[in-house]
Design a protein around this motif. Structure first.
Motif, mmCIF file in Angstrom:
data_model
loop_
_atom_site.group_PDB
_atom_site.id
_atom_site.type_symbol
_atom_site.label_atom_id
_atom_site.label_comp_id
_atom_site.label_asym_id
_atom_site.label_seq_id
_atom_site.Cartn_x
_atom_site.Cartn_y
_atom_site.Cartn_z
ATOM 1 N N THR A 1 0.779 -1.222 -0.071
ATOM 2 C CA THR A 1 -0.060 0.085 0.066
ATOM 3 C C THR A 1 1.052 1.297 -0.141
ATOM 4 O O THR A 1 1.973 1.026 0.460
ATOM 5 C CB THR A 1 -0.919 0.105 1.151
ATOM 6 N N ARG A 2 0.290 2.271 -0.733
ATOM 7 C CA ARG A 2 1.110 3.703 -0.710
ATOM 8 C C ARG A 2 0.075 4.662 -0.116
ATOM 9 O O ARG A 2 -0.953 4.793 -0.915
ATOM 10 C CB ARG A 2 1.675 3.731 -2.167
ATOM 11 N N ASP A 3 0.596 5.503 0.631
ATOM 12 C CA ASP A 3 -0.169 6.636 0.872
ATOM 13 C C ASP A 3 0.788 7.899 0.948
ATOM 14 O O ASP A 3 1.210 8.108 2.008
ATOM 15 C CB ASP A 3 -1.032 6.313 2.119
ATOM 16 N N GLY A 4 0.924 8.637 0.047
ATOM 17 C CA GLY A 4 1.533 9.753 -0.296
ATOM 18 C C GLY A 4 3.117 9.191 -0.637
ATOM 19 O O GLY A 4 3.329 8.379 -1.523
ATOM 20 N N ASP A 5 3.865 9.628 0.400
ATOM 21 C CA ASP A 5 5.459 9.082 0.173
ATOM 22 C C ASP A 5 5.837 7.802 0.932
ATOM 23 O O ASP A 5 6.807 7.566 1.190
ATOM 24 C CB ASP A 5 6.319 10.391 0.552
ATOM 25 N N ILE A 6 4.633 7.277 1.791
ATOM 26 C CA ILE A 6 4.832 6.377 2.602
ATOM 27 C C ILE A 6 4.357 4.912 2.062
ATOM 28 O O ILE A 6 3.300 4.996 1.708
ATOM 29 C CB ILE A 6 4.160 6.418 3.920
ATOM 30 N N VAL A 7 5.418 3.810 1.884
ATOM 31 C CA VAL A 7 5.048 2.704 1.225
ATOM 32 C C VAL A 7 5.314 1.555 2.469
ATOM 33 O O VAL A 7 6.289 1.743 3.086
ATOM 34 C CB VAL A 7 5.905 2.444 0.017
ATOM 35 N N GLN A 8 4.151 0.745 2.447
ATOM 36 C CA GLN A 8 4.164 -0.447 3.380
ATOM 37 C C GLN A 8 3.959 -1.710 2.677
ATOM 38 O O GLN A 8 3.212 -1.563 1.883
ATOM 39 C CB GLN A 8 3.198 -0.279 4.595
ATOM 40 N N GLY A 9 4.767 -2.879 2.750
ATOM 41 C CA GLY A 9 4.286 -4.090 2.266
ATOM 42 C C GLY A 9 5.129 -5.055 2.835
ATOM 43 O O GLY A 9 5.736 -5.035 3.457
ATOM 44 N N SER A 10 4.606 -6.270 2.179
ATOM 45 C CA SER A 10 5.365 -7.597 2.547
ATOM 46 C C SER A 10 5.413 -8.727 1.168
ATOM 47 O O SER A 10 4.424 -8.440 0.665
ATOM 48 C CB SER A 10 4.671 -8.262 3.770
ATOM 49 N N TYR A 11 6.239 -9.396 1.318
ATOM 50 C CA TYR A 11 6.169 -10.331 0.260
ATOM 51 C C TYR A 11 6.591 -11.871 0.866
ATOM 52 O O TYR A 11 7.689 -11.694 1.810
ATOM 53 C CB TYR A 11 6.868 -10.110 -0.986
ATOM 54 N N SER A 12 6.241 -13.054 0.261
ATOM 55 C CA SER A 12 6.793 -13.974 1.073
ATOM 56 C C SER A 12 6.862 -15.026 -0.347
ATOM 57 O O SER A 12 6.188 -14.967 -1.030
ATOM 58 C CB SER A 12 5.958 -14.705 2.004
ATOM 59 N N VAL A 13 7.736 -16.077 -0.013
ATOM 60 C CA VAL A 13 8.167 -17.259 -0.947
ATOM 61 C C VAL A 13 8.468 -18.196 -0.217
ATOM 62 O O VAL A 13 9.149 -18.132 0.684
ATOM 63 C CB VAL A 13 9.229 -16.403 -1.889
ATOM 64 N N VAL A 14 8.019 -19.349 -0.634
ATOM 65 C CA VAL A 14 8.505 -20.629 -0.142
ATOM 66 C C VAL A 14 9.839 -21.095 -0.861
ATOM 67 O O VAL A 14 9.578 -21.294 -1.907
ATOM 68 C CB VAL A 14 7.331 -21.767 -0.010
ATOM 69 N N GLU A 15 10.621 -21.195 -0.206
ATOM 70 C CA GLU A 15 12.067 -21.712 -0.946
ATOM 71 C C GLU A 15 12.299 -23.279 -1.132
ATOM 72 O O GLU A 15 11.131 -23.954 -0.638
ATOM 73 C CB GLU A 15 13.390 -21.191 -0.069
ATOM 74 N N PRO A 16 12.863 -23.658 -2.151
ATOM 75 C CA PRO A 16 13.026 -25.160 -2.335
ATOM 76 C C PRO A 16 13.191 -26.177 -1.254
ATOM 77 O O PRO A 16 12.667 -27.258 -1.298
ATOM 78 C CB PRO A 16 14.138 -25.283 -3.293
ATOM 79 N N ASP A 17 13.693 -25.554 -0.173
ATOM 80 C CA ASP A 17 14.008 -26.487 0.924
ATOM 81 C C ASP A 17 12.861 -26.217 1.897
ATOM 82 O O ASP A 17 13.073 -26.879 3.140
ATOM 83 C CB ASP A 17 15.438 -26.237 1.703
ATOM 84 N N GLY A 18 11.801 -25.852 1.691
ATOM 85 C CA GLY A 18 10.618 -25.676 2.499
ATOM 86 C C GLY A 18 10.543 -24.811 3.631
ATOM 87 O O GLY A 18 9.642 -24.563 4.650
ATOM 88 N N ILE A 19 11.377 -23.822 3.358
ATOM 89 C CA ILE A 19 11.288 -22.641 4.520
ATOM 90 C C ILE A 19 10.709 -21.494 3.719
ATOM 91 O O ILE A 19 10.949 -21.058 2.572
ATOM 92 C CB ILE A 19 12.763 -22.283 4.886
ATOM 93 N N GLN A 20 9.723 -20.917 4.470
ATOM 94 C CA GLN A 20 9.050 -19.824 4.015
ATOM 95 C C GLN A 20 9.804 -18.508 4.201
ATOM 96 O O GLN A 20 10.099 -18.358 5.645
ATOM 97 C CB GLN A 20 7.563 -19.598 4.409
ATOM 98 N N ARG A 21 10.077 -17.589 3.665
ATOM 99 C CA ARG A 21 10.834 -16.121 3.629
ATOM 100 C C ARG A 21 9.920 -15.118 3.524
ATOM 101 O O ARG A 21 9.258 -15.148 2.437
ATOM 102 C CB ARG A 21 12.008 -16.228 2.727
ATOM 103 N N THR A 22 9.785 -14.575 4.476
ATOM 104 C CA THR A 22 8.893 -13.328 4.490
ATOM 105 C C THR A 22 9.516 -12.053 4.828
ATOM 106 O O THR A 22 10.200 -12.199 5.594
ATOM 107 C CB THR A 22 7.671 -13.385 5.687
ATOM 108 N N VAL A 23 9.244 -11.163 3.720
ATOM 109 C CA VAL A 23 9.983 -9.745 4.100
ATOM 110 C C VAL A 23 8.993 -8.736 4.310
ATOM 111 O O VAL A 23 8.042 -8.630 3.242
ATOM 112 C CB VAL A 23 10.948 -9.534 2.684
#
Length: 160
Positions: A71-93
């Motif tokens: 989401t973006r409101d003016g100059d402020i951006v907030q978000g997250s993404y996640s991906v399941v890596e091949p070794d079964g670990i979920q990385r969330t940023v």
């Protein structure tokens, strides 16, 4: 001559396609060096942009699993993404960005356990074999050696 015709044909094609303007561009020069005046015209400027988006992918066949939201409101951006890596670990940023603090991200990693359908892609082993090296014997082309001498023997000639 042929090159001139080809260049002219390309220029005509570019002008009719809209790549090159049909009318010449003229610049008003200022100063000694003749630098063009820079006039920037921005028609659609939003001084307070706002948006929000998200998506999610979970493909059981390929094992691809990822998501993102922002989401973006003016100059402020907030978000997250996640991906399941091949070794079964979920990385969330989780990330934020603004004009005061810049870009900041926090990364979380957690194992998902046995309830995740993981696809193991196995490729057939590739074996490399060097091509056989054939060493051929050297070929010598020899001609018969003929030694001639000005003192060579010739049989006598008899006249009858």
């Amino acid at each position: 001559m042929a090159v001139t015709i080809i260049v002219m044909a390309c220029l005509v094609a570019a002008a009719t396609a809209g790549v090159v303007p049909a009318t010449p561009i003229t610049y008003a020069t200022t100063g000694y060096h003749g630098a063009p005046d820079a006039k920037v015209v921005v028609e659609d400027y939003n001084d307070h942009p706002q948006y929000s988006f998200s998506y999610k992918v979970h493909d059981v066949v390929t094992g691809d699993s990822k998501s993102q939201q922002e989401t973006r409101d003016g100059d402020i951006v907030q978000g997250s993404y996640s991906v399941v890596e091949p070794d079964g670990i979920q990385r969330t940023v989780d990330y934020t960005a603004d004009s005061h603090n810049g870009f900041n991200a926090v990364v979380h990693r957690e194992p998902l356990g046995a309830n995740v359908a993981s696809v193991t892609k196995v490729a057939a082993p590739i074996s490399y074999a060097a091509a056989p090296v054939v060493h051929a014997s050297p070929v010598f082309h020899t001609a018969p050696v003929v030694h001639t001498s000005p003192f060579a023997y010739s049989p006598p000639i008899y006249h009858h």
